[in-house]
Design an enzyme around this catalytic site. Structure first.
Site, PDB file in Angstrom:
ATOM      1  N   HIS A  74       0.843  -1.196   0.000  1.00 46.90           N
ATOM      2  CA  HIS A  74       0.000   0.000   0.000  1.00 46.90           C
ATOM      3  C   HIS A  74       0.880   1.249   0.000  1.00 46.90           C
ATOM      4  O   HIS A  74       2.070   1.174   0.313  1.00 46.90           O
ATOM      5  CB  HIS A  74      -0.904   0.035   1.233  1.00 46.90           C
ATOM      6  CG  HIS A  74      -2.087  -0.885   1.118  1.00 46.90           C
ATOM      7  ND1 HIS A  74      -2.024  -2.211   1.469  1.00 46.90           N
ATOM      8  CD2 HIS A  74      -3.352  -0.666   0.680  1.00 46.90           C
ATOM      9  CE1 HIS A  74      -3.209  -2.773   1.264  1.00 46.90           C
ATOM     10  NE2 HIS A  74      -4.038  -1.866   0.782  1.00 46.90           N
ATOM     11  N   LYS A  90      -0.391   4.813   4.486  1.00 48.01           N
ATOM     12  CA  LYS A  90      -1.293   3.887   5.191  1.00 48.01           C
ATOM     13  C   LYS A  90      -0.763   3.620   6.598  1.00 48.01           C
ATOM     14  O   LYS A  90       0.414   3.329   6.779  1.00 48.01           O
ATOM     15  CB  LYS A  90      -1.439   2.566   4.416  1.00 48.01           C
ATOM     16  CG  LYS A  90      -2.433   1.619   5.083  1.00 48.01           C
ATOM     17  CD  LYS A  90      -2.826   0.478   4.176  1.00 48.01           C
ATOM     18  CE  LYS A  90      -3.734  -0.517   4.874  1.00 48.01           C
ATOM     19  NZ  LYS A  90      -5.015   0.058   5.307  1.00 48.01           N
TER      20      LYS A  90
HETATM   21  N1  LIG Z   1     -12.761  -0.828   3.208  1.00 45.50           N
HETATM   22  C1  LIG Z   1     -12.083  -0.447   2.114  1.00 45.50           C
HETATM   23  O1  LIG Z   1     -12.379  -0.859   0.976  1.00 45.50           O
HETATM   24  C2  LIG Z   1     -10.956   0.535   2.282  1.00 45.50           C
HETATM   25  C3  LIG Z   1     -10.280   1.047   1.159  1.00 45.50           C
HETATM   26  C4  LIG Z   1      -9.307   2.023   1.355  1.00 45.50           C
HETATM   27  C5  LIG Z   1      -9.021   2.470   2.645  1.00 45.50           C
HETATM   28  N2  LIG Z   1      -9.680   1.922   3.713  1.00 45.50           N
HETATM   29  C6  LIG Z   1      -9.476   2.392   5.085  1.00 45.50           C
HETATM   30  O2  LIG Z   1     -10.216   3.588   5.263  1.00 45.50           O
HETATM   31  C7  LIG Z   1      -9.544   4.417   6.210  1.00 45.50           C
HETATM   32  C8  LIG Z   1      -9.244   5.776   5.584  1.00 45.50           C
HETATM   33  O3  LIG Z   1      -8.324   5.606   4.518  1.00 45.50           O
HETATM   34  P1  LIG Z   1      -7.733   6.871   3.743  1.00 45.50           P
HETATM   35  O4  LIG Z   1      -6.733   6.331   2.803  1.00 45.50           O
HETATM   36  O5  LIG Z   1      -8.844   7.714   3.236  1.00 45.50           O
HETATM   37  O6  LIG Z   1      -6.983   7.598   4.959  1.00 45.50           O
HETATM   38  P2  LIG Z   1      -6.708   9.159   5.139  1.00 45.50           P
HETATM   39  O7  LIG Z   1      -5.709   9.256   6.231  1.00 45.50           O
HETATM   40  O8  LIG Z   1      -6.398   9.800   3.816  1.00 45.50           O
HETATM   41  O9  LIG Z   1      -8.106   9.757   5.628  1.00 45.50           O
HETATM   42  C9  LIG Z   1      -8.668   9.532   6.877  1.00 45.50           C
HETATM   43  C10 LIG Z   1      -9.401  10.801   7.284  1.00 45.50           C
HETATM   44  O10 LIG Z   1     -10.158  10.530   8.474  1.00 45.50           O
HETATM   45  C11 LIG Z   1     -10.007  11.647   9.329  1.00 45.50           C
HETATM   46  N3  LIG Z   1     -10.325  11.270  10.702  1.00 45.50           N
HETATM   47  C12 LIG Z   1      -9.541  10.630  11.626  1.00 45.50           C
HETATM   48  N4  LIG Z   1     -10.220  10.459  12.775  1.00 45.50           N
HETATM   49  C13 LIG Z   1     -11.449  11.004  12.579  1.00 45.50           C
HETATM   50  C14 LIG Z   1     -12.595  11.145  13.397  1.00 45.50           C
HETATM   51  N5  LIG Z   1     -12.602  10.739  14.672  1.00 45.50           N
HETATM   52  N6  LIG Z   1     -13.697  11.747  12.892  1.00 45.50           N
HETATM   53  C15 LIG Z   1     -13.713  12.212  11.611  1.00 45.50           C
HETATM   54  N7  LIG Z   1     -12.639  12.109  10.786  1.00 45.50           N
HETATM   55  C16 LIG Z   1     -11.525  11.516  11.268  1.00 45.50           C
HETATM   56  C17 LIG Z   1      -8.569  12.117   9.118  1.00 45.50           C
HETATM   57  O11 LIG Z   1      -8.385  13.444   9.558  1.00 45.50           O
HETATM   58  C18 LIG Z   1      -8.432  11.955   7.611  1.00 45.50           C
HETATM   59  O12 LIG Z   1      -8.799  13.125   6.920  1.00 45.50           O
HETATM   60  C19 LIG Z   1      -8.281   3.650   6.633  1.00 45.50           C
HETATM   61  O13 LIG Z   1      -8.586   2.912   7.780  1.00 45.50           O
HETATM   62  C20 LIG Z   1      -8.053   2.723   5.446  1.00 45.50           C
HETATM   63  O14 LIG Z   1      -7.317   1.579   5.762  1.00 45.50           O
HETATM   64  C21 LIG Z   1     -10.636   0.979   3.542  1.00 45.50           C
END
Ligand SMILES: NC(=O)c1ccc[n+]([C@@H]2O[C@H](COP(=O)([O-])OP(=O)(O)OC[C@H]3O[C@@H](n4cnc5c(N)ncnc54)[C@H](O)[C@@H]3O)[C@@H](O)[C@H]2O)c1
Length: 273
Positions: free
Chosen positions: A159, A163
């Site tokens: 990734h 991440k």
């Molecule tokens: N299920 C899936 O298919 C899938 C796919 C991609 C990523 N993910 C997961 O999704 C999550 C986000 O991934 P990303 O790449 O967008 O990460 P990212 O770091 O770009 O975004 C996460 C966002 O959430 C915000 N955040 C953190 N705590 C928060 C809270 N308490 N309330 C509101 N906002 C909050 C952060 O400030 C950030 O802007 C990760 O856990 C990642 O592993 C899942």
């Protein structure tokens, strides 16, 4: 039209979800708003402009309690800490349904979601893509057929450099009992031959890779590799929106997963988690 609020709206997935909602990628869903942490530079900015679209006249907020009133459905792609509290807030307010794509959940957090799913339709999946869910079905089949026949299993995932959790939620699946056989990385001198029961996990973090997973089954004389590569974040966003539309028609009772959404027809998997 059901109104959808994104939790983690300034993040990579949050932006992909906002864009997919504004593009009306899944019928019946429209953007209600998005929340993220207070202090983010994107706070107060127009969600359409942030996501590379025209003005949406909806603005990023840090107040989930206030934003909740504008929405029917919720999608959380943020951070595992506090996920149960966020979902409890939604359940207490009588919200219709919520989809959680956030990964890195502890066993306790997963149990917390399972308990809340009795009160409100909830769906959790560490990977929302059809392809990865098909890969999981193929891996299950291969593992069942090869069990006890001397095949070693190793999982390699790659990734992007930002991440936070490792190994990825996709690599680990929903099986916390995995802990008994999970071996994260290898270094130093082993005490003996690799035990067959062990499953090795190797997490690579580099560049802007959206998400690669390979499961290797190897024995003396041959090697089988099953792989999936996500090339665009939109794949997960559209999957999450489809899951949201599906969940809106379900009743509460148990924590749903992507297997329930995709069913046998699309990925040949057993329907219940
Ligand atoms: N299920 C899936 O298919 C899938 C796919 C991609 C990523 N993910 C997961 O999704 C999550 C986000 O991934 P990303 O790449 O967008 O990460 P990212 O770091 O770009 O975004 C996460 C966002 O959430 C915000 N955040 C953190 N705590 C928060 C809270 N308490 N309330 C509101 N906002 C909050 C952060 O400030 C950030 O802007 C990760 O856990 C990642 O592993 C899942």
């Amino acid at each position: 039209m059901a109104r959808v609020l994104i939790i983690g709206g300034a993040g990579r997935m949050g932006q992909a979800l906002v864009a997919a909602l504004l593009d009306k990628s899944v019928p019946g869903l429209e953007l209600a708003g998005a929340v993220d942490l207070a202090g983010k530079p994107e706070q107060g900015k127009d969600l359409g402009l942030l996501a590379g679209r025209g003005p949406a006249n909806l603005f990023l907020s840090s107040d989930l309690s206030a934003a909740m009133a504008q929405a029917d459905l919720f999608i959380d792609f943020s951070f595992h800490v506090g996920v149960v509290e966020r979902m409890r807030l939604l359940a207490d307010a009588g919200s219709k349904a919520a989809v959680i794509g956030t990964t890195g959940l502890t066993a306790e957090e997963h149990a917390g979601l399972r308990a809340l799913a009795v009160r409100m339709p909830l769906l959790f999946s560490p990977n929302m893509s059809l392809g990865v869910n098909l890969l999981a079905a193929l891996v299950e089949e291969a593992a069942a057929r090869l069990k006890g026949r001397g095949y070693d299993i190793e999982v390699v995932e790659t990734h992007h450099r930002r991440k936070l959790d490792a190994p990825s939620g996709t690599a680990l699946g929903s099986g916390w009992e995995l802990k008994k056989v999970q071996r994260d990385g290898r270094s130093g001198v082993a005490k003996g031959e690799r035990p067959e029961q062990e499953i090795g996990f190797h997490a690579l973090r580099a560049g802007d890779v959206v998400g690669d997973h390979t499961v290797m089954f190897a024995t003396d004389g041959e090697l089988i590799e099953l792989s999936h590569r996500a090339t665009r974040r939109e794949t997960f966003a559209i999957g999450a929106l489809r899951a949201t539309a599906w969940l809106a028609t379900q009743t509460s009772g148990r924590l749903y997963g992507m297997k329930d959404v995709l069913g046998n027809a699309e990925c040949g998997m057993r329907s219940a988690e």
